[in-house]
Design a protein around this motif. Structure first.
Motif, PDB file in Angstrom:
ATOM      1  N   ILE A  94       0.085  10.733   2.585  1.00  0.00           N
ATOM      2  CA  ILE A  94       0.682   9.390   2.560  1.00  0.00           C
ATOM      3  C   ILE A  94       1.437   9.233   1.247  1.00  0.00           C
ATOM      4  O   ILE A  94       0.952   9.631   0.187  1.00  0.00           O
ATOM      5  CB  ILE A  94      -0.403   8.299   2.716  1.00  0.00           C
ATOM      6  N   ASP A  95       2.645   8.671   1.321  1.00  0.00           N
ATOM      7  CA  ASP A  95       3.394   8.522   0.073  1.00  0.00           C
ATOM      8  C   ASP A  95       2.894   7.317  -0.719  1.00  0.00           C
ATOM      9  O   ASP A  95       2.282   6.395  -0.181  1.00  0.00           O
ATOM     10  CB  ASP A  95       4.907   8.496   0.317  1.00  0.00           C
ATOM     11  N   ASN A  96       3.110   7.360  -2.014  1.00  0.00           N
ATOM     12  CA  ASN A  96       2.539   6.363  -2.918  1.00  0.00           C
ATOM     13  C   ASN A  96       3.076   4.970  -2.644  1.00  0.00           C
ATOM     14  O   ASN A  96       2.344   3.978  -2.717  1.00  0.00           O
ATOM     15  CB  ASN A  96       2.836   6.767  -4.366  1.00  0.00           C
ATOM     16  N   GLN A  97       4.355   4.846  -2.309  1.00  0.00           N
ATOM     17  CA  GLN A  97       4.939   3.529  -2.032  1.00  0.00           C
ATOM     18  C   GLN A  97       4.242   2.875  -0.839  1.00  0.00           C
ATOM     19  O   GLN A  97       3.989   1.664  -0.844  1.00  0.00           O
ATOM     20  CB  GLN A  97       6.445   3.658  -1.777  1.00  0.00           C
ATOM     21  N   THR A  98       3.950   3.680   0.186  1.00  0.00           N
ATOM     22  CA  THR A  98       3.259   3.142   1.365  1.00  0.00           C
ATOM     23  C   THR A  98       1.858   2.670   1.005  1.00  0.00           C
ATOM     24  O   THR A  98       1.395   1.626   1.476  1.00  0.00           O
ATOM     25  CB  THR A  98       3.189   4.214   2.473  1.00  0.00           C
ATOM     26  N   MET A  99       1.164   3.436   0.166  1.00  0.00           N
ATOM     27  CA  MET A  99      -0.174   3.013  -0.258  1.00  0.00           C
ATOM     28  C   MET A  99      -0.105   1.664  -0.968  1.00  0.00           C
ATOM     29  O   MET A  99      -0.934   0.781  -0.737  1.00  0.00           O
ATOM     30  CB  MET A  99      -0.795   4.066  -1.182  1.00  0.00           C
ATOM     31  N   SER A 379       2.239  17.993  -5.542  1.00  0.00           N
ATOM     32  CA  SER A 379       2.922  18.409  -6.765  1.00  0.00           C
ATOM     33  C   SER A 379       4.419  18.142  -6.750  1.00  0.00           C
ATOM     34  O   SER A 379       5.022  17.873  -7.796  1.00  0.00           O
ATOM     35  CB  SER A 379       2.682  19.910  -7.015  1.00  0.00           C
ATOM     36  N   ASN A 380       5.045  18.175  -5.571  1.00  0.00           N
ATOM     37  CA  ASN A 380       6.506  18.021  -5.515  1.00  0.00           C
ATOM     38  C   ASN A 380       6.949  16.765  -4.775  1.00  0.00           C
ATOM     39  O   ASN A 380       8.054  16.696  -4.256  1.00  0.00           O
ATOM     40  CB  ASN A 380       7.130  19.256  -4.852  1.00  0.00           C
ATOM     41  N   GLU A 385      -2.381  13.678  -0.853  1.00  0.00           N
ATOM     42  CA  GLU A 385      -2.821  14.460   0.304  1.00  0.00           C
ATOM     43  C   GLU A 385      -4.332  14.362   0.447  1.00  0.00           C
ATOM     44  O   GLU A 385      -5.080  14.542  -0.516  1.00  0.00           O
ATOM     45  CB  GLU A 385      -2.415  15.922   0.146  1.00  0.00           C
ATOM     46  N   LEU A 386      -4.774  14.077   1.656  1.00  0.00           N
ATOM     47  CA  LEU A 386      -6.203  14.020   1.980  1.00  0.00           C
ATOM     48  C   LEU A 386      -6.571  15.272   2.750  1.00  0.00           C
ATOM     49  O   LEU A 386      -5.875  15.663   3.689  1.00  0.00           O
ATOM     50  CB  LEU A 386      -6.524  12.791   2.824  1.00  0.00           C
TER      51      LEU A 386
END
Length: 409
Positions: A94-99, A379-380, A385-386
């Motif tokens: 999941i991308d950080n913005q979505t979280m 990392s990129n 990642e879960l």
């Protein structure tokens, strides 16, 4: 339709709120797994392997004549299954913005990180629950017919094993080398028992992958011969023959005590077949307490019993309750439960204290690698990642006290 590998804002869009209204989203993915829930668990399956010893014969120095008994001595017969673990992984990103955009109730119907974690755990759990019924080859269904990517399964009941966006392989023999072409699930018709695949990739158009044909076995990519030895392996419908090697044991030397009771009840009513199978188990010294079958066979049994039906409830984890039917067996009352993962026209008659789900830690569990973190930074990418995993195997301490029954329906 484009398919996203990550849970990004596009994929999460349907759950992001425009205005808070107190709505909830129901998870329609399968949740109840009765056999998985009822199995005794052992979570310290460490080491190289786990020996599961079984006594299959007593000392045979016996006779009414002393000298003959002394001459004919033979040691007790022992076998030991050397159990090894298999792995199961479920990975989601999941991308950080979505979280951040889905962090509170006012922002989204579902908290993004929780959605990813719950979904990954459920996927892993459903795979384990499916695997404990099967033989270990990875096969989850068989092609009855295929036309322009639309697969009609040989058994419509197996449709519950398939999900949209699965990546499938096919092979001509159960456990054989998969064909080179992959199939990408783009639709599942759960009423018709059909699975539609594309050959070009996720979100592609329906098309038959090269070489796929009727009678091929289907499996998730990467699963061939890497799944647990489930009930179909411990209790095969055909007796093992010479040269059998099951966790290091040739079960053909005593195919009942080492590979369970087999009973063909396809010419009988389900109730009659069950009773006769429990009689064979009772003769061997076992006492069946649970029967597990598919929903079609369970419904047929329920209808056949009519006014005689007696219902029971069994508790699973987190106060989940499973409803079943009580039927008198040869030397016990057998509680019958439906499980969507059970094969068609088959019932497993089990003495539950002879079974354990062996695992290294919980099965499944969030993999934390000693640092305590549930989410790993990609990392990129601006994402987390879960990783969910399980290291496990199904074990039976007395196969001969259990039975597999072939049914008429």
């Amino acid at each position: 339709m484009a398919v996203s590998a990550y849970m990004d804002l596009t994929a999460m869009n349907a759950a992001l709120k425009e205005l808070y209204s107190g709505q909830v989203i129901n998870n329609m993915v399968y949740a109840d797994n009765p056999l998985f829930a009822m199995l005794p668990k052992f979570t310290e399956f460490g080491g190289k392997y786990y020996p599961q010893p079984i006594i299959t014969g007593n000392n045979q120095g016996i006779s009414a004549t002393f000298s003959t008994a002394q001459t004919n001595q033979s040691a007790a017969q022992l076998q030991s299954f050397l159990l090894t673990r298999v792995s199961q992984y479920s990975i989601a990103t999941i991308d950080n913005q979505t979280m951040l955009a889905s962090k509170t109730d006012k922002m989204a119907f579902l908290e993004g990180a929780k959605l990813v974690i719950d979904s990954a755990l459920r996927s892993a759990t459903n795979q384990i629950a499916s695997g404990i019924f099967r033989s270990g080859t990875g096969s989850i269904g068989q092609i009855g017919s295929i036309s322009t990517g639309v697969i009609t399964l040989s058994s419509a009941l197996d449709v519950v094993q398939f999900e949209v966006n699965m990546v499938l392989q096919a092979n001509a023999t159960d456990g054989g080398t998969p064909r080179a072409a992959l199939g990408y699930v783009i639709a599942v018709n759960r009423s018709a028992g059909t699975v539609t695949v594309a050959s070009s990739g996720l979100g592609g158009s329906a098309a038959t992958p090269s070489g796929w044909t009727a009678n091929d076995y289907l499996l998730i990519q990467g699963d061939v011969n890497l799944k647990p030895k489930g009930l179909a392996a411990w209790l095969p419908t055909t007796a093992p023959t010479g040269g059998d090697n099951f966790f290091g044991v040739d079960r053909s030397v005593d195919s009942v005590r080492l590979a369970g009771v087999r009973y063909d009840g396809s010419a009988q009513s389900i109730e009659e077949a069950m009773i006769d199978a429990t009689a064979l188990v009772a003769r061997e010294g076992g006492k069946v307490g649970k029967g597990i079958t598919n929903f079609a066979s369970y419904s047929a049994l329920e209808k056949a019993l009519g006014a005689k039906v007696q219902y029971v409830n069994a508790k699973g984890p987190a106060d989940i309750s499973f409803r079943g039917i009580a039927v008198n067996g040869a030397n016990s009352v057998v509680d019958i439960f439906p499980d969507r993962n059970s094969q068609a026209a088959r019932m497993y008659m089990l003495q539950m204290d002879t079974w354990r789900l062996m695992s290294l830690g919980d099965a499944p569990q969030i993999l934390k690698y000693g640092d305590g973190l549930e989410m790993l930074r990609v990392s990129n990418a601006d994402a987390g990642e879960l990783r969910v995993g399980a290291y496990y195997q199904l074990a039976c301490a007395a196969p001969g006290w259990n039975a597999v029954v072939s049914l008429s329906a």
